[in-house]
Design an enzyme around this catalytic site. Structure first.
Site, PDB file in Angstrom:
ATOM      1  CG  HIS A  72      -2.032   0.978   1.165  1.00  0.00           C
ATOM      2  ND1 HIS A  72      -3.347   0.632   1.349  1.00  0.00           N
ATOM      3  CD2 HIS A  72      -2.046   2.314   0.939  1.00  0.00           C
ATOM      4  CE1 HIS A  72      -4.110   1.709   1.249  1.00  0.00           C
ATOM      5  NE2 HIS A  72      -3.337   2.753   1.002  1.00  0.00           N
TER       6      HIS A  72
ATOM      7  CG  ASN B 180      -4.432   0.454  -1.816  1.00  0.00           C
ATOM      8  OD1 ASN B 180      -5.575   0.093  -1.562  1.00  0.00           O
ATOM      9  ND2 ASN B 180      -4.098   1.739  -1.883  1.00  0.00           N
ATOM     10  CD  GLU B 181      -6.814   3.772  -3.865  1.00  0.00           C
ATOM     11  OE1 GLU B 181      -5.992   4.696  -3.704  1.00  0.00           O
ATOM     12  OE2 GLU B 181      -7.980   3.818  -3.423  1.00  0.00           O
TER      13      GLU B 181
ATOM     14  CD  GLU C 162      -8.822   2.173   0.200  1.00  0.00           C
ATOM     15  OE1 GLU C 162      -9.084   3.386  -0.026  1.00  0.00           O
ATOM     16  OE2 GLU C 162      -7.674   1.723   0.212  1.00  0.00           O
TER      17      GLU C 162
ATOM     18  CE1 TYR D  30     -12.711   6.295   0.555  1.00  0.00           C
ATOM     19  CE2 TYR D  30     -11.422   5.774  -1.398  1.00  0.00           C
ATOM     20  CZ  TYR D  30     -11.634   5.659  -0.035  1.00  0.00           C
ATOM     21  OH  TYR D  30     -10.785   4.903   0.729  1.00  0.00           O
TER      22      TYR D  30
END
Length: 440
Positions: free
Chosen positions: A120, A164-165, A373, A309
């Protein structure tokens, strides 16, 4: 409103944002340690993650919160440099292993399923010094690290996120230079980093598949950040195409190679080639996968992990100045609807997650979906009466529920895992994860 049996509820954290103990018990420095220690207002008020939420020493307090909420899943990331201080298996830090063993064992003892992220954003500084994600050597380094983690923890961990991302990391760290190492490479670095991130993920998936899956029976994927892009003018063809490019450059850039055919979306390849030619480059700034690499990359995910998000409106904006950069390549302008409520960068657009899930279902053959997330920044860090956040969640859950109750069974996603994650990073806000993620 009742979700189907098997619907998972969880919380998510990242090592650098919550652990602290930046140099405790043999941990090596990560790029975020180096970056924040250099000062110069690179982060909000020159804050660091040296202490963060202190989860390295306060894990049992976190566990109490997890139990209090009755979570079914807990996603956390491993600090690569806490386990392997120089990024290699040449030196293994046993105290790092002990720390993560305790987390995993405590979760399982309390009936909580661990979802573990290998990486991450906190690359060991020793590997960044060798080129980091701009160097092809990182692919083998990551694969060896992944094998170490699978071997060490895979007897108990059955759900893995490799990276992650990667889309956010590539842009923020290696194109814009806003994340460590903090050196911009406009229009080239982000694409090179993305290229290596995809290959590193695929290599580690194959390592799990060939060496560990039969015995451990786990699943491996990567977590892709995606917001929904809505045309600003639904009657404008140019805005419609711009919205499609926005999704292609953000989500499909990584998802299509991994889930479909091992290669980038055609609109991404053609757009970057077009812009590169206009700017006088002899060839596209986007690296190409070989046919062998395409075969290696295709099909290297066991579920679809997406991180949502918020959403934006999208309008076509020509790059008239022929500026070089990832954002300029996409040729669009993003902005919110004035009526949307907001806090910080997150606008409340509940229907965006429903549209995103439908797009994933339709484009990627109705995969098993984990929302790894999702969340909303805390308003007043001194108050636990955080009505804005819970209103965001209420509306988001309502939209998720529609995915299940509308349409035929073939149109419904196989599974959704909802992660409630604190969205404000430790480097941006002063409140702690412990207060903000469990406001009850």
């Amino acid at each position: 409103m009742a979700f189907p049996a098997g619907f998972g509820w969880g919380a998510s954290t990242a090592a650098y944002q919550v652990e602290g103990g930046w140099d405790a018990d043999g941990k090596g420095p990560s790029v975020w340690d180096t970056f924040t220690h250099q000062g110069g207002e690179r982060v909000f008020q020159n804050q660091t993650g040296d202490v963060a939420c202190g989860s390295y020493t306060l894990w049992e307090e976190d566990l109490k919160c997890i139990k209090q909420l009755g979570l079914t899943h807990y996603r956390f990331s491993l600090s690569w440099s806490r386990l392997l201080p120089d990024g290699t298996t040449g030196f293994i830090n046993q105290k790092g292993i002990d720390y993560y063993n305790k987390i995993i064992d405590d979760l399982l003892t309390n009936g909580v399923i661990p979802i573990v992220t290998l990486y991450h954003f906190d690359l060991p500084q020793a590997l960044e010094d060798k080129g980091g994600w701009l160097s092809e050597a990182i692919i083998e380094s990551f694969d060896k690290y992944a094998r170490f983690c699978f071997s060490t923890f895979g007897d108990r961990v059955k759900q893995w996120i490799t990276i992650n991302e990667p889309n956010i990391l590539a842009i923020m760290a290696y194109d814009l230079g806003v994340f460590p190492p903090g050196v911009p490479h406009f229009g080239t670095g982000g694409y090179q980093a993305a290229h290596n991130l995809i290959k590193a993920h695929a290599r580690s998936w194959h390592s799990y598949d060939s060496l560990f899956r039969k015995e451990q029976k786990g699943m491996v994927s990567l977590g892709i950040f995606a917001g929904w892009a809505e045309p600003a003018d639904t009657n404008s063809v140019s805005d419609q195409e711009a919205a499609k490019r926005a999704i292609a450059f953000c989500l499909d850039f990584f998802a299509k190679p991994i889930f479909i055919d091992g290669d980038y979306p055609e609109v991404v390849k053609s757009q970057i080639a077009f812009m590169s030619k206009k700017q006088g480059y002899p060839s596209s700034r986007l690296p190409e996968f070989t046919e062998e690499e395409k075969r290696m990359i295709k099909g290297t995910a066991d579920f679809f992990a997406v991180q949502y998000y918020t959403s934006r409106l999208v309008k076509y904006q020509e790059n008239k100045k022929e500026e070089v950069g990832f954002l300029q390549d996409v040729e669009l302008q993003v902005f919110p609807d004035p009526s949307w409520k907001r806090l910080d960068w997150v606008y409340v657009v509940p229907w965006g997650i429903r549209k995103l899930l439908k797009y994933i279902k339709d484009t990627y053959n109705n995969p098993v979906i984990y929302i790894t997330e999702n969340g909303f920044p805390q308003g007043d860090p001194a108050s636990l009466d955080d009505t804005q956040r819970w209103e965001y969640f209420r509306q988001t859950f309502q939209e998720l529920f529609k995915v299940f109750v509308q349409g035929s069974s073939k149109q419904k996603p196989s599974f959704i895992f909802m992660t409630i994650k604190e969205t404000c990073k430790i480097i941006e806000e002063k409140f702690t994860w412990r207060k903000s993620i469990f406001p009850i």
